[in-house]
Design an enzyme around this catalytic site. Sequence first.
Site, PDB file in Angstrom:
ATOM      1  N   PRO A  36       0.806  -1.223   0.000  1.00 49.50           N
ATOM      2  CA  PRO A  36       0.000   0.000   0.000  1.00 49.50           C
ATOM      3  C   PRO A  36       0.844   1.280   0.000  1.00 49.50           C
ATOM      4  O   PRO A  36       0.430   2.308  -0.513  1.00 49.50           O
ATOM      5  CB  PRO A  36      -0.828  -0.120   1.292  1.00 49.50           C
ATOM      6  CG  PRO A  36      -0.995  -1.603   1.469  1.00 49.50           C
ATOM      7  CD  PRO A  36       0.317  -2.183   1.023  1.00 49.50           C
ATOM      8  N   GLU A  49       0.809  -9.980   7.607  1.00 51.68           N
ATOM      9  CA  GLU A  49       0.764  -8.535   7.874  1.00 51.68           C
ATOM     10  C   GLU A  49       1.820  -7.780   7.065  1.00 51.68           C
ATOM     11  O   GLU A  49       1.936  -6.560   7.161  1.00 51.68           O
ATOM     12  CB  GLU A  49       0.955  -8.255   9.369  1.00 51.68           C
ATOM     13  CG  GLU A  49      -0.272  -8.604  10.213  1.00 51.68           C
ATOM     14  CD  GLU A  49      -1.538  -7.869   9.745  1.00 51.68           C
ATOM     15  OE1 GLU A  49      -1.459  -6.673   9.451  1.00 51.68           O
ATOM     16  OE2 GLU A  49      -2.593  -8.530   9.672  1.00 51.68           O
ATOM     17  N   ARG A  95       1.903  -5.452 -21.999  1.00 50.53           N
ATOM     18  CA  ARG A  95       1.165  -4.938 -23.150  1.00 50.53           C
ATOM     19  C   ARG A  95       1.958  -3.849 -23.868  1.00 50.53           C
ATOM     20  O   ARG A  95       1.710  -3.566 -25.031  1.00 50.53           O
ATOM     21  CB  ARG A  95      -0.211  -4.416 -22.727  1.00 50.53           C
ATOM     22  CG  ARG A  95      -1.067  -5.519 -22.139  1.00 50.53           C
ATOM     23  CD  ARG A  95      -2.437  -5.056 -21.708  1.00 50.53           C
ATOM     24  NE  ARG A  95      -3.150  -4.448 -22.812  1.00 50.53           N
ATOM     25  CZ  ARG A  95      -3.256  -3.151 -23.017  1.00 50.53           C
ATOM     26  NH1 ARG A  95      -2.710  -2.308 -22.192  1.00 50.53           N
ATOM     27  NH2 ARG A  95      -3.919  -2.700 -24.043  1.00 50.53           N
ATOM     28  N   ASP A 146      -5.827   2.248 -26.594  1.00 55.35           N
ATOM     29  CA  ASP A 146      -6.681   1.838 -25.487  1.00 55.35           C
ATOM     30  C   ASP A 146      -6.959   2.956 -24.486  1.00 55.35           C
ATOM     31  O   ASP A 146      -6.382   4.038 -24.576  1.00 55.35           O
ATOM     32  CB  ASP A 146      -6.047   0.656 -24.754  1.00 55.35           C
ATOM     33  CG  ASP A 146      -6.236  -0.655 -25.511  1.00 55.35           C
ATOM     34  OD1 ASP A 146      -7.129  -0.709 -26.373  1.00 55.35           O
ATOM     35  OD2 ASP A 146      -5.486  -1.605 -25.242  1.00 55.35           O
TER      36      ASP A 146
HETATM   37  N1  SAH Z   1      -0.515  -4.924   7.037  1.00 57.73           N
HETATM   38  C1  SAH Z   1      -0.309  -4.358   5.752  1.00 57.73           C
HETATM   39  C2  SAH Z   1      -1.072  -5.129   4.676  1.00 57.73           C
HETATM   40  C3  SAH Z   1      -0.557  -6.518   4.470  1.00 57.73           C
HETATM   41  S1  SAH Z   1      -1.375  -7.318   3.171  1.00 57.73           S
HETATM   42  C4  SAH Z   1      -0.773  -2.904   5.736  1.00 57.73           C
HETATM   43  O1  SAH Z   1      -1.631  -2.548   6.516  1.00 57.73           O
HETATM   44  O2  SAH Z   1      -0.265  -2.116   4.914  1.00 57.73           O
HETATM   45  C5  SAH Z   1      -0.185  -8.515   2.665  1.00 57.73           C
HETATM   46  C6  SAH Z   1       0.648  -8.160   1.457  1.00 57.73           C
HETATM   47  O3  SAH Z   1      -0.195  -7.942   0.338  1.00 57.73           O
HETATM   48  C7  SAH Z   1       1.478  -6.897   1.572  1.00 57.73           C
HETATM   49  O4  SAH Z   1       2.705  -7.123   2.200  1.00 57.73           O
HETATM   50  C8  SAH Z   1       1.662  -6.512   0.113  1.00 57.73           C
HETATM   51  O5  SAH Z   1       2.766  -7.217  -0.439  1.00 57.73           O
HETATM   52  C9  SAH Z   1       0.401  -7.017  -0.553  1.00 57.73           C
HETATM   53  N2  SAH Z   1      -0.578  -5.931  -0.813  1.00 57.73           N
HETATM   54  C10 SAH Z   1      -1.678  -5.643  -0.088  1.00 57.73           C
HETATM   55  N3  SAH Z   1      -2.370  -4.624  -0.606  1.00 57.73           N
HETATM   56  C11 SAH Z   1      -1.718  -4.230  -1.708  1.00 57.73           C
HETATM   57  C12 SAH Z   1      -1.944  -3.215  -2.711  1.00 57.73           C
HETATM   58  N4  SAH Z   1      -2.991  -2.392  -2.643  1.00 57.73           N
HETATM   59  N5  SAH Z   1      -1.054  -3.119  -3.722  1.00 57.73           N
HETATM   60  C13 SAH Z   1       0.001  -3.932  -3.801  1.00 57.73           C
HETATM   61  N6  SAH Z   1       0.287  -4.913  -2.906  1.00 57.73           N
HETATM   62  C14 SAH Z   1      -0.568  -5.068  -1.865  1.00 57.73           C
END
Ligand code: SAH
Length: 249
Positions: free
Chosen positions: A102, A136, A174, A189
């Site tokens: 995120p 997490e 792409r 696109d």
């Molecule tokens: N505890 C973290 C979320 C962990 S989710 C937080 O609150 O930010 C588990 C994994 O999913 C993350 O380590 C990441 O690699 C992936 N992930 C989750 N959401 C994502 C997103 N919106 N974009 C890209 N990767 C994501």
Amino acid sequence: MAKKIWIITMFPNFFTPLKEVGVVGQVFQGLRGDKIDLETVYIPDYSERGFKGVDSAPYGGGPGMVMRADILKNALVEGVIKKGNYSEENFKEELSIVFTAPRGKVWSNETCKSFAKNYFASDSAKDLVFICGRYEGIDERFIEKYIDEVYCIGDYVLSGGEIAVMAIIDSAMRFSEGALGNSESALEDSFEQDLLEHPQYTRPAVFDGMEVPAVLSSGDHKKIEKWKHDKKVEMTKLWRPNLIKKENK
Ligand code: SAH
């Protein structure tokens, strides 16, 4: 261009269809464009206690588990750097290591094109490693030491990085030279010129009483181009007004 994509993951099965299905599958099978290999690295193979040894409780308390930096390092060094015969001292010159989270740079048409230019153009040499987070997330020290780029595919939380990595590979591919049958089609696109695509029609000419717009069968290319542009603006105003540029307002 990148010859090889490595994916460090708890769930390699996610990537089986990516290697087998559709235009992207054809690239990985060498049936379209320049061949790129995709190899998954199964993290539990690099932990002494297998699946159970990959994660641990967070320092300071809190819910869930965190992926251990030492296990991820083992997977990177043993599963990618040594296995792929990259230099153990200077692997950063040959590899770019990408994480998704995120906090990352938002994956957009622009980020996607610049990523494709860096890794899927003929004069770009580095191979790619994707780290798929789970639980997490992963220990911050691994991110600090090894990660070169971080991307977020949208403002919501996924249960793991695998789907984000697939979205990144699929969309960037792409724009890779030769991967799409018609290289112009990616530039036609949605999101190019900050517009959505115009509506499209094919046979039959009449469907459930609805006709195809007459201009499309007129043979007048100028008129057709104007219709397409006007429709792009109309569709964007209707569905994604935030994309519209001043000159189209
Ligand atoms: N505890 C973290 C979320 C962990 S989710 C937080 O609150 O930010 C588990 C994994 O999913 C993350 O380590 C990441 O690699 C992936 N992930 C989750 N959401 C994502 C997103 N919106 N974009 C890209 N990767 C994501």
